[in-house]
Design a protein around this motif. Structure first.
Motif, PDB file in Angstrom:
ATOM      1  N   UNK A 105      58.025 -55.249 -68.016  1.00 57.44           N
ATOM      2  CA  UNK A 105      58.917 -55.139 -66.861  1.00 57.44           C
ATOM      3  C   UNK A 105      59.725 -53.817 -66.641  1.00 57.44           C
ATOM      4  N   UNK A 106      60.260 -53.301 -67.838  1.00 56.17           N
ATOM      5  CA  UNK A 106      60.979 -52.025 -67.470  1.00 56.17           C
ATOM      6  C   UNK A 106      60.026 -50.984 -67.107  1.00 56.17           C
ATOM      7  N   UNK A 107      58.966 -50.936 -67.680  1.00 56.64           N
ATOM      8  CA  UNK A 107      57.899 -49.856 -67.145  1.00 56.64           C
ATOM      9  C   UNK A 107      57.153 -50.113 -65.838  1.00 56.64           C
ATOM     10  N   UNK A 108      57.287 -51.384 -65.293  1.00 56.27           N
ATOM     11  CA  UNK A 108      57.080 -51.550 -64.124  1.00 56.27           C
ATOM     12  C   UNK A 108      58.072 -50.803 -63.100  1.00 56.27           C
ATOM     13  N   UNK A 109      59.347 -50.988 -63.429  1.00 53.82           N
ATOM     14  CA  UNK A 109      60.186 -50.217 -62.708  1.00 53.82           C
ATOM     15  C   UNK A 109      60.018 -48.821 -62.750  1.00 53.82           C
ATOM     16  N   UNK A 110      59.716 -48.060 -63.822  1.00 56.21           N
ATOM     17  CA  UNK A 110      59.415 -46.692 -64.103  1.00 56.21           C
ATOM     18  C   UNK A 110      58.039 -46.436 -63.256  1.00 56.21           C
TER      19      UNK A 110
END
Length: 337
Positions: free
Chosen positions: A251-256
């Motif tokens: 999820x975090x890398x999705x935002x990145x």
């Protein structure tokens, strides 16, 4: 370049997208071990259902129980994957025979590209075999997913290359192309993380939005707890907190990824390179926002199978839209990728 060859490439692209979708459905429906052997199913070319066939299965696979639905899901995926492999072999043969024009001065079909595709298909076949024989080992499963995406991207890139204008000159790579490559790399990492989530059955372990409802269990250290040394990896073997952490990193890398693609798209759009490139940026943006919406909806609805499948398909479409953008930027300067 014959029209028939172009149509064959287009058909292979369409079939590759179908194979990727079927592979995702096989994973999501827990049918990866529907057939415990490879390339057949319990030693047969189809799913055994006759009494004499089941007798042979009982003798050769004493601890197995035939589940026809899962077995057919797996075999249908294999049938279409095999057909795709044959089409790529045909593309390679034609590319070899027609790799130059009559004057032997100009390459008219991307033979090296076709050869790379052929090598990828052979390796993907090995990964497919290892996926079954190693009982869904997550590293192999993720590799198999990435291999499918790679073959799809290479086929679409081949289709774009055979439609490239022949009068381009003075090849050079601009900063805009490099920006697009950065966006593509960030996206590929996100797809790999999604594959790691799927391979470890980690999706349901992080419920709630925007963060996991049990986020206090998140641990960077737990991410180094690797799935190895097991006889069977079906349904996952990692601890709960490890799978939660895997999903949350996704999820975090999705935002990145989203912020990177938005920034890259804005920089390229403002450059006003051409209407076609602007349209390609808009397409990337539309698919990106659709994918973000789908991701949130899937978590909200507790991971329904069909929506999760569509999430996988949209990831493939987002990858292809970025590949097309990179290609157009390279072609604008007379280069090829």
């Amino acid at each position: 370049m014959s029209k028939g060859y172009k149509l064959l490439i287009l058909a292979a692209c369409t079939l590759a997208l179908l194979v990727v979708s079927l592979g995702a459905y096989t994973r999501l429906s827990n049918a990866g071990l529907g057939c415990p052997d490879w390339p057949g199913c319990y030693g047969f070319l189809t799913v055994p259902n006759e009494s004499h066939e089941l007798t042979i299965v009982e003798k050769n696979f004493p601890n197995a129980q035939v589940e026809p639905k899962k077995a057919w899901i797996e075999m249908v995926h294999r049938y279409f994957a095999s057909l795709l492999g044959l089409m790529i072999v045909a593309l390679c043969i034609v590319a070899f025979r027609q790799r130059t024009n009559k004057n032997h001065k100009q390459v008219v079909v991307p033979f090296k590209h076709a050869l790379l595709l052929m090598a990828m298909v052979l390796f993907q076949g090995l990964l497919g075999m290892w996926t079954v024989t190693m009982n869904l080992q997550p590293f192999v499963v993720m590799g198999h997913l990435l291999g499918g995406f790679t073959i799809l991207a290479l086929l679409v890139l081949m289709y774009l290359r055979v439609h490239q204008p022949a009068d381009v000159t003075a090849p050079s790579i601009t900063g805009h192309f490099l920006l697009a490559i950065i966006g593509l790399v960030v996206l590929v990492i996100q797809i790999a993380l999604g594959g790691w989530v799927a391979a470890n059955y980690a999706a349901p372990h992080c419920s709630g939005l925007p963060v996991c409802s049990n986020i206090e269990l998140f641990s960077l250290e737990s991410l180094f707890h690797l799935p190895i040394g097991q006889s069977n990896y079906e349904f996952g073997v990692l601890p709960f907190e490890t799978r939660l952490s895997i999903h949350f990193i996704h999820r975090i890398w999705a935002m990145v990824t989203a912020l990177t693609l938005i920034w890259v798209g804005w920089k390229i759009y403002r450059a006003e390179l051409s209407s076609k490139i602007r349209s390609a940026v808009i397409l990337v943006s539309c698919v990106l926002f659709a994918q973000l919406f789908l991701g949130g909806l899937i978590v909200h609805l507790q991971f329904p199978l069909l929506l999760t499948l569509f999430h996988n398909v949209m990831a493939a479409l987002l990858l292809l839209s970025m590949v097309r953008l990179c290609f157009l930027l390279a072609a604008k300067q007379g280069a090829t990728i």
